[in-house]
Design a protein around this motif. Structure first.
Motif, mmCIF file in Angstrom:
data_model
loop_
_atom_site.group_PDB
_atom_site.id
_atom_site.type_symbol
_atom_site.label_atom_id
_atom_site.label_comp_id
_atom_site.label_asym_id
_atom_site.label_seq_id
_atom_site.Cartn_x
_atom_site.Cartn_y
_atom_site.Cartn_z
ATOM 1 N N LYS A 1 0.842 -1.203 0.000
ATOM 2 C CA LYS A 1 0.000 0.000 0.000
ATOM 3 C C LYS A 1 0.873 1.247 0.000
ATOM 4 C CE LYS A 1 -2.938 -1.273 3.342
ATOM 5 N NZ LYS A 1 -4.121 -1.324 4.219
ATOM 6 N N THR A 2 1.980 1.200 0.723
ATOM 7 C CA THR A 2 2.908 2.325 0.730
ATOM 8 C C THR A 2 3.457 2.575 -0.668
ATOM 9 O OG1 THR A 2 3.497 1.901 3.026
ATOM 10 C CG2 THR A 2 5.054 3.204 1.744
ATOM 11 N N MET A 3 3.722 1.508 -1.405
ATOM 12 C CA MET A 3 4.217 1.649 -2.777
ATOM 13 C C MET A 3 3.185 2.373 -3.647
ATOM 14 S SD MET A 3 5.904 -2.061 -3.389
ATOM 15 C CE MET A 3 7.143 -2.697 -2.284
ATOM 16 N N LEU A 4 1.911 2.018 -3.506
ATOM 17 C CA LEU A 4 0.867 2.699 -4.267
ATOM 18 C C LEU A 4 0.833 4.180 -3.914
ATOM 19 C CD1 LEU A 4 -0.146 -0.253 -4.869
ATOM 20 C CD2 LEU A 4 -2.441 0.707 -4.793
ATOM 21 N N LEU A 5 0.942 4.495 -2.638
ATOM 22 C CA LEU A 5 0.928 5.891 -2.204
ATOM 23 C C LEU A 5 2.169 6.633 -2.693
ATOM 24 C CD1 LEU A 5 -0.401 5.454 1.427
ATOM 25 C CD2 LEU A 5 -1.633 6.458 -0.503
ATOM 26 N N ASP A 6 3.316 5.973 -2.692
ATOM 27 C CA ASP A 6 4.548 6.605 -3.162
ATOM 28 C C ASP A 6 4.450 6.992 -4.634
ATOM 29 O OD1 ASP A 6 5.697 6.382 -0.677
ATOM 30 O OD2 ASP A 6 6.971 4.665 -1.200
ATOM 31 N N VAL A 7 3.819 6.151 -5.429
ATOM 32 C CA VAL A 7 3.665 6.453 -6.861
ATOM 33 C C VAL A 7 2.793 7.689 -7.044
ATOM 34 C CG1 VAL A 7 2.674 5.616 -9.026
ATOM 35 C CG2 VAL A 7 4.146 4.125 -7.679
ATOM 36 N N LEU A 8 1.756 7.822 -6.230
ATOM 37 C CA LEU A 8 0.889 9.005 -6.342
ATOM 38 C C LEU A 8 1.623 10.263 -5.889
ATOM 39 C CD1 LEU A 8 -2.781 8.361 -5.208
ATOM 40 C CD2 LEU A 8 -1.940 8.947 -7.460
ATOM 41 N N ALA A 9 2.341 10.165 -4.773
ATOM 42 C CA ALA A 9 3.064 11.303 -4.189
ATOM 43 C C ALA A 9 2.233 12.573 -4.318
ATOM 44 C CB ALA A 9 4.435 11.434 -4.821
ATOM 45 N N THR B 1 -6.814 6.237 -13.046
ATOM 46 C CA THR B 1 -6.635 4.881 -12.531
ATOM 47 C C THR B 1 -5.629 4.118 -13.394
ATOM 48 O OG1 THR B 1 -8.906 4.880 -11.691
ATOM 49 C CG2 THR B 1 -7.824 2.737 -11.908
ATOM 50 N N LYS B 2 -5.778 4.214 -14.712
ATOM 51 C CA LYS B 2 -4.871 3.491 -15.623
ATOM 52 C C LYS B 2 -3.435 3.979 -15.479
ATOM 53 C CE LYS B 2 -4.064 1.993 -20.343
ATOM 54 N NZ LYS B 2 -3.021 1.140 -19.845
ATOM 55 N N VAL C 1 2.535 1.720 -11.076
ATOM 56 C CA VAL C 1 2.763 0.758 -9.989
ATOM 57 C C VAL C 1 3.307 -0.549 -10.564
ATOM 58 C CG1 VAL C 1 1.574 -0.667 -8.277
ATOM 59 C CG2 VAL C 1 1.107 1.777 -8.387
ATOM 60 N N ALA C 2 2.745 -0.977 -11.689
ATOM 61 C CA ALA C 2 3.220 -2.207 -12.335
ATOM 62 C C ALA C 2 4.664 -2.039 -12.815
ATOM 63 C CB ALA C 2 2.304 -2.585 -13.497
ATOM 64 N N ASP C 3 4.955 -0.908 -13.457
ATOM 65 C CA ASP C 3 6.303 -0.664 -13.974
ATOM 66 C C ASP C 3 7.329 -0.522 -12.861
ATOM 67 O OD1 ASP C 3 5.258 -0.705 -16.541
ATOM 68 O OD2 ASP C 3 5.302 1.475 -16.800
ATOM 69 N N ASP C 4 6.982 0.242 -11.820
ATOM 70 C CA ASP C 4 7.949 0.533 -10.753
ATOM 71 C C ASP C 4 8.142 -0.628 -9.779
ATOM 72 O OD1 ASP C 4 8.074 3.025 -11.922
ATOM 73 O OD2 ASP C 4 7.184 4.108 -10.227
ATOM 74 N N TYR C 5 7.064 -1.357 -9.483
ATOM 75 C CA TYR C 5 7.127 -2.358 -8.420
ATOM 76 C C TYR C 5 6.698 -3.762 -8.831
ATOM 77 C CZ TYR C 5 7.660 1.766 -5.488
ATOM 78 O OH TYR C 5 8.102 2.937 -4.936
ATOM 79 N N GLY C 6 6.197 -3.924 -10.048
ATOM 80 C CA GLY C 6 5.779 -5.247 -10.498
ATOM 81 C C GLY C 6 4.515 -5.758 -9.835
ATOM 82 N N ILE C 7 3.698 -4.845 -9.313
ATOM 83 C CA ILE C 7 2.451 -5.242 -8.658
ATOM 84 C C ILE C 7 1.402 -5.529 -9.739
ATOM 85 C CG2 ILE C 7 0.562 -4.432 -7.169
ATOM 86 C CD1 ILE C 7 2.674 -2.958 -5.506
ATOM 87 N N SER C 8 0.761 -6.673 -9.638
ATOM 88 C CA SER C 8 -0.210 -7.087 -10.649
ATOM 89 C C SER C 8 -1.447 -6.197 -10.633
ATOM 90 C CB SER C 8 -0.635 -8.541 -10.426
ATOM 91 O OG SER C 8 -1.461 -8.621 -9.276
ATOM 92 N N ARG C 9 -2.187 -6.264 -11.730
ATOM 93 C CA ARG C 9 -3.406 -5.468 -11.871
ATOM 94 C C ARG C 9 -4.412 -5.805 -10.767
ATOM 95 N NH1 ARG C 9 -8.398 -5.228 -14.700
ATOM 96 N NH2 ARG C 9 -8.628 -3.278 -15.832
ATOM 97 N N SER C 10 -4.624 -7.101 -10.519
ATOM 98 C CA SER C 10 -5.611 -7.509 -9.508
ATOM 99 C C SER C 10 -5.198 -7.062 -8.112
ATOM 100 C CB SER C 10 -5.852 -9.015 -9.549
ATOM 101 O OG SER C 10 -4.654 -9.713 -9.316
ATOM 102 N N LEU D 1 -5.631 -3.365 -3.367
ATOM 103 C CA LEU D 1 -4.987 -2.404 -2.477
ATOM 104 C C LEU D 1 -5.605 -1.012 -2.615
ATOM 105 C CD1 LEU D 1 -1.287 -3.515 -3.009
ATOM 106 C CD2 LEU D 1 -2.707 -3.942 -0.997
ATOM 107 N N LYS D 2 -5.953 -0.626 -3.839
ATOM 108 C CA LYS D 2 -6.580 0.678 -4.061
ATOM 109 C C LYS D 2 -7.882 0.767 -3.296
ATOM 110 C CE LYS D 2 -8.837 1.688 -7.913
ATOM 111 N NZ LYS D 2 -10.180 2.070 -7.461
ATOM 112 N N LYS D 3 -8.656 -0.302 -3.318
ATOM 113 C CA LYS D 3 -9.926 -0.334 -2.593
ATOM 114 C C LYS D 3 -9.683 -0.137 -1.091
ATOM 115 C CE LYS D 3 -14.371 -0.984 -2.545
ATOM 116 N NZ LYS D 3 -15.226 0.069 -3.102
ATOM 117 N N GLU D 4 -8.681 -0.808 -0.554
ATOM 118 C CA GLU D 4 -8.363 -0.652 0.870
ATOM 119 C C GLU D 4 -7.944 0.784 1.181
ATOM 120 O OE1 GLU D 4 -5.748 -3.613 2.468
ATOM 121 O OE2 GLU D 4 -6.757 -5.205 1.358
ATOM 122 N N LEU D 5 -7.154 1.386 0.304
ATOM 123 C CA LEU D 5 -6.730 2.770 0.515
ATOM 124 C C LEU D 5 -7.919 3.725 0.472
ATOM 125 C CD1 LEU D 5 -3.427 2.805 -1.572
ATOM 126 C CD2 LEU D 5 -3.622 2.936 0.918
#
Length: 76
Positions: free
Chosen positions: A19-27, A33-34, A40-49, A54-58
Motif C-alpha cells: 500500500k505504501t508503494m501505491l501511495l509513493d507512486v501518487l506522491a 486509474t490506468k 505501480v506495475a512498472d515501478d514495483y511489479g504489482i499485478s493489476r488484480s 490495495l486501491k480499494k483498501e486505501l
C-alpha cells in the motif's frame, strides 16, 4: 526440493508495504486509474488484480480520493 510454501514467502510482500508503494507512486501527482496502475506495475511489479485490491483498501482508509477530474490523489 523446494516447498511451494517457501517460494510464496520469498516472493510475497507485506500488504502494508505494498500500500505504501501505491501511495509513493501518487506522491503529489494526480493520476487516472490506468496511469496509476501502469506506474505501480512498472515501478514495483504489482499485478493489476493486487493493485485494485490495495486501491480499494486505501479508499476505505481514506488515504486516497478520486477528484472531479476522475484523477486520484493522496489525502492529507
Amino acid at each position: 526440493s523446494l516447498d511451494p510454501k517457501d517460494l510464496k514467502k520469498l516472493n510475497g510482500r507485506r500488504k502494508e508495504s505494498s500500500k505504501t508503494m501505491l501511495l509513493d507512486v501518487l506522491a503529489d501527482k494526480h493520476l487516472t486509474t490506468k496511469e496509476w496502475q501502469d506506474r505501480v506495475a512498472d515501478d514495483y511489479g504489482i499485478s493489476r488484480s493486487t493493485f485494485y485490491e490495495l486501491k480499494k483498501e486505501l479508499e476505505i482508509e481514506k488515504a486516497v480520493r478520486q477528484g472531479r477530474d476522475r484523477k486520484w490523489e493522496r489525502c492529507g
